[in-house]
Design an enzyme around this catalytic site. Structure first.
Site, short mmCIF file in Angstrom:
data_model
loop_
_atom_site.label_atom_id
_atom_site.label_comp_id
_atom_site.label_asym_id
_atom_site.label_seq_id
_atom_site.Cartn_x
_atom_site.Cartn_y
_atom_site.Cartn_z
N GLU A 1 -7.20 0.86 -4.38
CA GLU A 1 -7.20 0.75 -2.91
C GLU A 1 -8.53 0.26 -2.33
O GLU A 1 -8.53 -0.65 -1.50
CB GLU A 1 -6.80 2.09 -2.29
CG GLU A 1 -5.32 2.37 -2.49
CD GLU A 1 -4.96 3.85 -2.36
OE1 GLU A 1 -5.82 4.66 -1.97
OE2 GLU A 1 -3.79 4.18 -2.66
N LYS B 1 2.94 11.09 -3.82
CA LYS B 1 1.81 10.39 -4.44
C LYS B 1 0.85 11.37 -5.13
O LYS B 1 0.16 11.01 -6.06
CB LYS B 1 1.08 9.62 -3.33
CG LYS B 1 -0.02 8.72 -3.82
CD LYS B 1 -0.50 7.83 -2.70
CE LYS B 1 -1.71 7.03 -3.09
NZ LYS B 1 -2.09 6.08 -2.05
N ASP C 1 -12.87 5.73 3.04
CA ASP C 1 -11.42 5.86 3.27
C ASP C 1 -11.06 7.33 3.51
O ASP C 1 -11.01 8.12 2.57
CB ASP C 1 -10.69 5.31 2.02
CG ASP C 1 -9.16 5.37 2.18
OD1 ASP C 1 -8.67 5.96 3.16
OD2 ASP C 1 -8.46 4.83 1.30
N ASP D 1 0.89 -1.16 0.00
CA ASP D 1 0.00 0.00 0.00
C ASP D 1 0.92 1.21 0.00
O ASP D 1 1.50 1.56 1.02
CB ASP D 1 -0.89 -0.05 1.26
CG ASP D 1 -1.63 1.25 1.52
OD1 ASP D 1 -1.60 2.14 0.65
OD2 ASP D 1 -2.23 1.37 2.61
#
Ligand code: AMP
Length: 582
Positions: free
Chosen positions: A207, A106, A229, A44
């Site tokens: 994800e 990211k 999330d 992850d």
């Protein structure tokens, strides 16, 4: 917590480029070949933290870092001795060497330097973001320029080494997770980062799908689940249907500028107001003092997930006019926190409602709620979701580890004829540019993957031998507000008067959302060469598509305003730390 402002970086020499115009790796030596055999690990690769898991006797386990943590900060840094540091040791440099510490890669990886997101981020990150020869965002670290693939690669290499230490053998293969909204070039960038780290990325997994796998694989379920999330910087909501081992995404949405840092900013405001009330003077500390308040705010937020009150105490926060030190001492209750956080959490619930609408479901149709991301530990999150769905979220899933565990589980099916079927959706519409800059939608957002659509184009000049078609991704009707994916060049066309040669172009998205292009000439039915390799600069594109400056800036403004609105909230704290805010 983000660091205070620092002196501007000294100018560094231009980036060293390889034959393809790419920034040459400095800290990584990409292997010539990867064997493609051996164990597969799940990673992850997070905005704030990353997590590594693998299958051990058929069960997924999370690996510990050298320092004994289950997750590692996604941060790299160059220390005063010019030594590259990664993860916890790098994060410790954030306050000391902000211009030499790279976080949040990211957000930037795979994005053009000129894109609206990079523009927003550039103004506020403390390290320098610069374009590479191909116009993508890259970063300066000390005297060098690093591609974001290399930054991500360095973090992936750390993950790989954790697995090698654990297994005591070489690891060259991984399943890596990415946000559901990642565009095609961002996914490609992650693959490249893997290769640079000496990892063959066997699968890119979304994800939320990964978290759903951790929850439901091999459990013979027949359910619809919501994956909520809420992480350090972003929020996503996804609804999936799980039928035995078929995991189908029904709808997905989110906000790339809503996460834990926004909550911390509001708590900082609250603490400073209380400080002023108690001390009778306004806070006038420097960036370091403000970052101490930020750290304390985050600690209070986390503590109040477990307890009802928490005393925030920062000794000697600042000096008053008489040169006396003043402490900040505020007793904060969970109620205070919830009042502060309520509007932000309501925004997440609005997104969840939109995703329900997109999925054509009512709240009552959702069987289970899976919580992911550190922020979802806040009790008010559970309460809000219970208010909407009338049920409690699943307690069986670990919010920090679910995504990596799902990737590890999926790694078990890489070498087998898999019994697991994943059906994802396209997160943002893909389409082509029209002359003048209009955006013709070809594959709509939320279309199940794989997907393909064909359309016809014809020559606009006599004996035209090649045609070009620029592909964009986004929801705006004008290309300038969308993301440029590249230009397809169709070559080897038969000669003929203008309009007589017609080509059927097919855009194909595979199950991992990788875009392929095919073209077939109508009269001969022959396939013609179509490549999606060319990337033009914004100026070249503007000229080719005859886009007027006015249309371009109107669309950019639209996109900029939208981002600014959201980014304004996100970066409020950083601005203050830089001394430019209130
Ligand atoms: P992630 O990106 O998933 O690692 O999430 C990081 C965010 O979660 C940060 O904003 C943390 O402050 C926040 N966080 C971590 N643990 C907790 C907790 N127990 N309660 C509230 N927020 C938390």
């Amino acid at each position: 917590m983000l660091a205070p402002a620092a002196a501007p970086a000294t100018p560094a020499p231009p980036p060293a480029l390889d034959a393809n115009g790419q920034v040459r790796p400095i800290y990584l030596t990409p292997p010539q070949t990867l064997s493609g055999t051996g164990p597969v690990i799940g990673i992850d690769l997070g905005t704030t933290n990353s997590c590594v898991a693998l299958l051990s006797n058929g069960r997924p386990i999370v690996l510990r870092s050298r320092e004994g943590y289950n997750t590692i900060p996604s941060v790299i840094s160059l220390n005063a001795q010019n030594k590259l540091l990664v993860s916890h040791r790098a994060k410790n440099q954030l306050v000391l060497r902000p211009t030499h510490t790279i976080y949040g890669a990211k957000r930037l990886v795979g994005r053009p330097y000129d894109s609206a997101v990079v523009k927003q981020v550039r103004e506020r990150f403390h390290y320098e973001i610069t374009p590479d020869a191909a116009g993508r965002a890259a970063v300066r670290l000390g005297n060098d320029v690093l591609s974001l693939e290399e930054v991500q690669g360095i973090i992936l290499r750390e993950c790989k080494e954790m697995a090698e230490t654990h297994l005591n053998q070489k690891v060259e293969r991984a399943v890596v997770t990415v946000p559901a909204y990642y565009s095609e070039p961002q996914r490609e960038a992650v693959r490249k980062a893997g290769t640079m780290a000496g990892l063959k990325v066997e699968r890119i997994l979304n994800e939320p799908t990964s978290a759903a796998l951790a929850y439901g694989l091999n459990r013979e379920l027949n359910k619809k689940v919501l994956v909520y999330d809420l992480g350090g910087g972003t929020f996503d909501a996804t609804i999936l249907r799980i039928e035995k081992n078929v995991f189908e995404v029904l709808g997905t949405g989110g906000d790339i500028f809503l996460g834990g840092i926004d909550f911390d900013n509001l708590i900082v405001d609250f603490l400073l107001e209380r400080f002023q009330e108690k001390e009778g003077i306004a806070f006038s500390g420097d960036g370091i003092a403000l970052s101490r308040v930020g750290d304390a705010a985050e600690r209070a937020k986390m503590a109040l997930s477990e307890r009802n009150t928490f005393e925030v105490h920062i000794p000697m926060l600042m000096m008053d006019d008489g040169g006396r030190p003043r402490d900040l001492r505020v007793m904060m209750s969970r109620q205070d926190l919830e009042k502060i956080c309520d509007p932000l959490l309501n925004r997440t619930i609005d997104v969840v409602r939109d995703v329900l609408l997109d999925s054509k479901l009512r709240a009552a149709d959702v069987d289970d709620i899976i919580l992911v991301g550190g922020m979802s530990r806040m009790p008010l999150v559970r309460e809000k979701l219970k208010g909407l769905f009338g049920k409690n979220a699943q307690a069986s899933v670990n919010a920090d580890e679910a995504v990596a565990l799902g990737a590890a589980l999926y790694s078990g099916s890489v070498d087998k004829v898999s019994s697991v079927v994943l059906i994802d959706v396209l997160p943002m519409t893909i389409g082509v540019a029209m002359p003048g800059g209009g955006f013709k939608r070809v594959i709509e957002r939320n279309s199940p993957l794989p997907a393909q659509r064909s359309f016809a184009i014809s020559t606009s000049q006599d004996n035209e031998e090649r045609m070009e078609l620029s592909i964009f991704q986004g929801e705006d009707n004008h290309i300038s507000a969308n993301e440029y994916l590249g230009t397809v060049r169709v070559e080897g066309l038969p000669k003929g008067p203008k309009g007589s040669v017609r080509v059927a172009v097919t855009l194909k998205l595979d199950s991992e959302c990788v875009l392929h292009v095919e073209a077939r000439e109508y009269s001969t039915r022959k396939e013609v060469k179509a490549t999606l390799a060319t990337r033009y600069s914004p100026e070249e594109l503007q000229k080719q598509l005859q886009v007027s400056k006015e249309a371009m800036s109107a669309a950019e403004e639209r996109r900029g305003a939208d981002l600014k609105d959201r980014a304004g909230r996100f970066w409020g704290f950083v601005k203050k730390a830089l001394g430019r805010g209130k």
